[in-house]
Scaffold this motif. Structure first.
Motif, PDB file in Angstrom:
ATOM      1  N   VAL A 169       0.891  -1.396   0.058  1.00 27.26           N
ATOM      2  CA  VAL A 169      -0.230  -0.092   0.071  1.00 27.26           C
ATOM      3  C   VAL A 169       0.855   1.246   0.051  1.00 27.26           C
ATOM      4  O   VAL A 169       1.762   1.279   0.891  1.00 27.26           O
ATOM      5  N   PRO A 172       3.224   5.658   4.154  1.00 35.58           N
ATOM      6  CA  PRO A 172       2.550   7.314   4.298  1.00 35.58           C
ATOM      7  C   PRO A 172       3.431   8.251   3.664  1.00 35.58           C
ATOM      8  O   PRO A 172       2.832   9.612   3.381  1.00 35.58           O
ATOM      9  N   VAL A 252       3.957   0.449   2.420  1.00 34.46           N
ATOM     10  CA  VAL A 252       3.745  -0.696   3.627  1.00 34.46           C
ATOM     11  C   VAL A 252       3.242  -1.850   2.943  1.00 34.46           C
ATOM     12  O   VAL A 252       2.274  -1.842   2.307  1.00 34.46           O
ATOM     13  N   LEU A 253       3.789  -2.955   3.238  1.00 32.64           N
ATOM     14  CA  LEU A 253       3.289  -4.127   2.840  1.00 32.64           C
ATOM     15  C   LEU A 253       1.924  -4.431   3.473  1.00 32.64           C
ATOM     16  O   LEU A 253       1.588  -4.185   4.438  1.00 32.64           O
TER      17      LEU A 253
ATOM     18  N   ARG B  18      -3.787  15.410   8.369  1.00 35.31           N
ATOM     19  CA  ARG B  18      -3.526  14.778   7.062  1.00 35.31           C
ATOM     20  C   ARG B  18      -3.613  13.170   7.502  1.00 35.31           C
ATOM     21  O   ARG B  18      -2.909  12.835   8.586  1.00 35.31           O
ATOM     22  N   LEU B  20      -2.500   9.792   6.437  1.00 37.70           N
ATOM     23  CA  LEU B  20      -1.856   9.047   5.354  1.00 37.70           C
ATOM     24  C   LEU B  20      -1.817   7.570   5.617  1.00 37.70           C
ATOM     25  O   LEU B  20      -1.696   7.024   6.863  1.00 37.70           O
ATOM     26  N   PRO B  21      -2.118   6.792   4.590  1.00 36.26           N
ATOM     27  CA  PRO B  21      -2.067   5.529   4.710  1.00 36.26           C
ATOM     28  C   PRO B  21      -0.904   4.578   5.290  1.00 36.26           C
ATOM     29  O   PRO B  21       0.162   5.204   4.935  1.00 36.26           O
ATOM     30  N   CYS B  22      -0.972   3.699   6.128  1.00 35.61           N
ATOM     31  CA  CYS B  22       0.048   2.921   6.842  1.00 35.61           C
ATOM     32  C   CYS B  22      -0.076   1.454   6.616  1.00 35.61           C
ATOM     33  O   CYS B  22      -0.517   0.949   7.621  1.00 35.61           O
ATOM     34  N   GLY B  23      -0.160   0.788   5.381  1.00 32.79           N
ATOM     35  CA  GLY B  23      -0.660  -0.557   5.108  1.00 32.79           C
ATOM     36  C   GLY B  23      -2.086  -0.432   5.352  1.00 32.79           C
ATOM     37  O   GLY B  23      -2.873   0.657   5.341  1.00 32.79           O
ATOM     38  N   ASP B  24      -2.525  -1.760   5.403  1.00 33.86           N
ATOM     39  CA  ASP B  24      -3.993  -1.990   5.526  1.00 33.86           C
ATOM     40  C   ASP B  24      -4.660  -2.003   6.964  1.00 33.86           C
ATOM     41  O   ASP B  24      -5.768  -1.900   7.181  1.00 33.86           O
ATOM     42  N   LEU B  25      -3.704  -1.844   8.002  1.00 32.74           N
ATOM     43  CA  LEU B  25      -4.166  -2.119   9.391  1.00 32.74           C
ATOM     44  C   LEU B  25      -3.665  -1.019  10.193  1.00 32.74           C
ATOM     45  O   LEU B  25      -3.825  -0.871  11.426  1.00 32.74           O
ATOM     46  N   LEU B  28      -1.628   6.765   9.612  1.00 35.77           N
ATOM     47  CA  LEU B  28      -0.815   7.885  10.186  1.00 35.77           C
ATOM     48  C   LEU B  28      -1.399   8.973  10.165  1.00 35.77           C
ATOM     49  O   LEU B  28      -1.756   9.739   9.175  1.00 35.77           O
ATOM     50  N   GLU B  30      -1.388  12.797  10.543  1.00 38.00           N
ATOM     51  CA  GLU B  30      -0.346  14.083  10.881  1.00 38.00           C
ATOM     52  C   GLU B  30      -1.114  15.376  11.258  1.00 38.00           C
ATOM     53  O   GLU B  30      -1.974  15.769  10.520  1.00 38.00           O
ATOM     54  N   ARG B  41      -4.488  12.205  21.092  1.00 36.30           N
ATOM     55  CA  ARG B  41      -4.480  11.031  21.145  1.00 36.30           C
ATOM     56  C   ARG B  41      -5.498  10.472  22.399  1.00 36.30           C
ATOM     57  O   ARG B  41      -6.141   9.531  22.219  1.00 36.30           O
ATOM     58  N   GLU B  54      -3.539  -0.110  18.911  1.00 38.62           N
ATOM     59  CA  GLU B  54      -2.963   0.774  19.846  1.00 38.62           C
ATOM     60  C   GLU B  54      -2.708   2.018  19.134  1.00 38.62           C
ATOM     61  O   GLU B  54      -2.930   2.418  17.984  1.00 38.62           O
ATOM     62  N   VAL B  56      -0.031   5.277  18.866  1.00 36.27           N
ATOM     63  CA  VAL B  56       1.349   5.549  18.992  1.00 36.27           C
ATOM     64  C   VAL B  56       1.435   7.001  18.751  1.00 36.27           C
ATOM     65  O   VAL B  56       1.643   7.178  17.491  1.00 36.27           O
ATOM     66  N   PRO B  57       1.855   7.708  19.482  1.00 37.47           N
ATOM     67  CA  PRO B  57       2.289   9.127  19.164  1.00 37.47           C
ATOM     68  C   PRO B  57       3.633   9.122  18.932  1.00 37.47           C
ATOM     69  O   PRO B  57       4.682   8.414  19.335  1.00 37.47           O
ATOM     70  N   THR B  61       2.981  13.053  14.677  1.00 34.57           N
ATOM     71  CA  THR B  61       1.911  12.275  14.205  1.00 34.57           C
ATOM     72  C   THR B  61       1.517  11.351  15.128  1.00 34.57           C
ATOM     73  O   THR B  61       2.088  11.159  16.292  1.00 34.57           O
ATOM     74  N   LEU B  63       0.210   7.227  15.265  1.00 36.30           N
ATOM     75  CA  LEU B  63      -0.447   6.043  14.318  1.00 36.30           C
ATOM     76  C   LEU B  63      -1.535   5.504  15.094  1.00 36.30           C
ATOM     77  O   LEU B  63      -1.505   5.106  16.150  1.00 36.30           O
TER      78      LEU B  63
END
Lengths: 275, 217
Positions: A169, A172, A252-253, B18, B20-25, B28, B30, B41, B54, B56-57, B61, B63
């Motif tokens: 994917v 970020p 990211v995978l 903003r 931001l995608p961080c994988g499918d799970l 992120l 911003e 948070r 979780e 995560v600061p 950003t 997560l």
């Protein structure tokens, strides 16, 4: 109890890892090929949270002082008493795993699980964070426990086929890179470098050039992130990677392909495609 | 509590998050520079959204871990959440950390900023710090509040071994090395305080949002 005769290049105790503490700087850790760990535990009738031994490039040799039911999964090694199947071995049994023909990590589950003390809810060795038991050494006597959920399986489990290209994917920070970097990421063959570890798989291929060259404020990362340091050569973060990083992550995978990444070994070639 | 309302006027930048995608799970988030990460948070946690894991600061950003199925719903909630300015007043009493100011870089820092060692120590002790986030290693807390005169880059060549308990500075942060590790921060001193114990839960004394004061041992 398992007696470690030889650990091979790296053998560690791993379970499903240490979630819930990332905000304190604690990485997830845990088995690099989660599905293979789960399969091994299922075969010997263990609880899914049971810990097993993660073997890197074979080489593990053990002796069993008492009758023990074991299952081996993951990268298939010669010298094993069986693969993807539970076997009960008599007292005094020994075996030594050869280097696998393909793949990197194999899992040895014993009925009852490995019973070293848990640290922050997990028995996993975090090789970078220094949590959990140290890597196994020759002469170690590894205790087994009672993490049993059911009967020993009589089946031969089937290992899932790993995809030829891993799904990613974007983001970020894909927008920190030149457009060509994104096409290079998905259009190139990447080679796994020998310096790879449980913290990250180092890849070699075309340089992924940045558009934004300012320093990135530290931000959280996840296993499977393709982080790009100044060299432009991506690092595919593994289970023991730090929880924050100061280099931009281009992609990211997809979570379904994390296990396949856990089997990448030095010299392997890998491709990525957009999910 | 100050709410930062998104404005689209020609002079006012959009003060929005903003996503931001961080994988499918995970996603992120911003945050704009004037919004507090830890406040955001806390507000995300207070929503009690189903499928959120979780939070995560980090520096700018947050997560947000979430299930794949709940991703769209979670993202929609994150983008509409009002932003707050960072709360400068800590709600808890500061953790007091006793420091022996005898670090290997103490005189070098004094030389670099053109003041005495005593002045460096006084400036380092002056503020009440806040744990912004943890990272780098288990229990390694990034403390905000360092006087700007002490903002210096990391060492050009990191040390291969920094002793546990080292009190150090880099950029806008101060930190205490929870255990022996490599590191490129400038060492001002050391503390005997136990700030990390993996056998305790929580294992860290310096958790995000905690206030910290350094005092001479």
């Amino acid at each position: 109890m398992i007696e470690i005769v030889a650990p091979g290049p790296l053998a560690t105790i791993q379970d499903r890892g240490r979630p819930g503490y990332a905000h304190l700087g604690v990485g997830l850790s845990g088995a690099a090929d989660r599905e293979a760990l789960d399969r091994a535990n299922r075969l010997v009738g263990n609880d899914a949270a049971a810990a097993a031994i993660e073997v890197t490039l074979g080489g593990l040799a053990i002796r069993l002082p008492s009758p023990t039911t074991v299952a081996l999964t993951g990268a298939e090694c010669g010298g094993a008493p069986g693969w993807d199947v539970a076997v009960t071995l008599p007292a005094g049994s020994r075996f030594a795993l050869d280097v696998p023909r393909a793949g990197l990590r194999s899992y040895l589950a014993v009925r009852g699980g490995i019973a070293v003390p848990a640290v922050l809810g997990s028995r996993s060795t975090d090789t970078l964070g220094g949590l959990g038991p140290p890597p196994l050494r020759a002469g170690d006597l590894v205790p087994t426990g009672s993490a049993i959920a059911g009967r020993v399986s009589g089946e031969v489990a089937t290992a899932p086929a790993h995809p030829p290209a891993l799904r990613v994917v974007l983001g970020p920070r894909a927008d920190w890179f030149k457009r060509k970097a994104v096409t290079a990421l998905t259009g190139s063959v990447w080679t796994v470098r020998p310096e790879s570890s449980r913290a990250g798989v180092r890849l070699m291929g075309p340089e992924l050039k940045r558009k934004v060259t300012t320093e990135l404020a530290s931000e959280p990362t996840v296993p499977g992130a393709l982080q790009v340091p100044m060299s432009g050569m991506p690092i595919l973060l593994g289970p023991d990677a730090p929880v924050t990083g100061g280099y931009p992550v281009i992609a990211v995978l997809h979570s379904h392909d994390l296990d396949a990444a856990g089997q990448l070994r030095p010299g392997d070639q890998v491709r990525f495609h957009l999910w | 509590m100050n709410e930062l309302v998104a404005r689209a006027g020609p002079d006012e930048p959009m003060r929005r998050v903003r996503l931001l995608p961080c994988g499918d799970l995970a996603t992120l988030v911003e945050l704009p520079p004037d919004a507090g990460v830890l406040e955001f948070r806390a507000d995300v946690a207070a929503l009690g959204l189903a499928g959120v894991g979780e939070l995560v600061p980090a520096a700018r950003t947050l997560l947000v871990h979430h299930s794949a199925a709940r991703g769209p719903v979670v993202r929609a909630a994150l983008v509409t959440l009002p932003l707050r300015e960072p709360d400068p007043i800590a709600t808890t009493a500061p953790v007091q950390v006793s420091v022996h100011y005898d670090g290997a870089d103490l005189s070098g820092v004094a030389d670099e900023i053109g003041c005495s060692v005593e002045a460096v120590i006084a400036q380092h002790q002056d503020p009440t710090y806040i744990v912004a986030f943890c990272g780098f290693a288990p229990g390694f807390a990034y403390l905000l509040g360092l006087p700007s005169a002490l903002h210096l880059p990391r060492l050009a060549t990191p040390r291969t071994l920094v002793p546990a308990g080292s009190v150090a500075i880099a950029g806008e942060y101060s930190a205490v090395y929870p255990r022996e590790s490599p590191g490129g921060w400038r060492l001002l001193g050391r503390t005997a305080a136990t700030l990390w114990d993996a056998d305790l839960d929580p294992p860290a004394v310096l958790t995000p949002g905690r206030a910290v004061r350094f005092v001479a041992a």
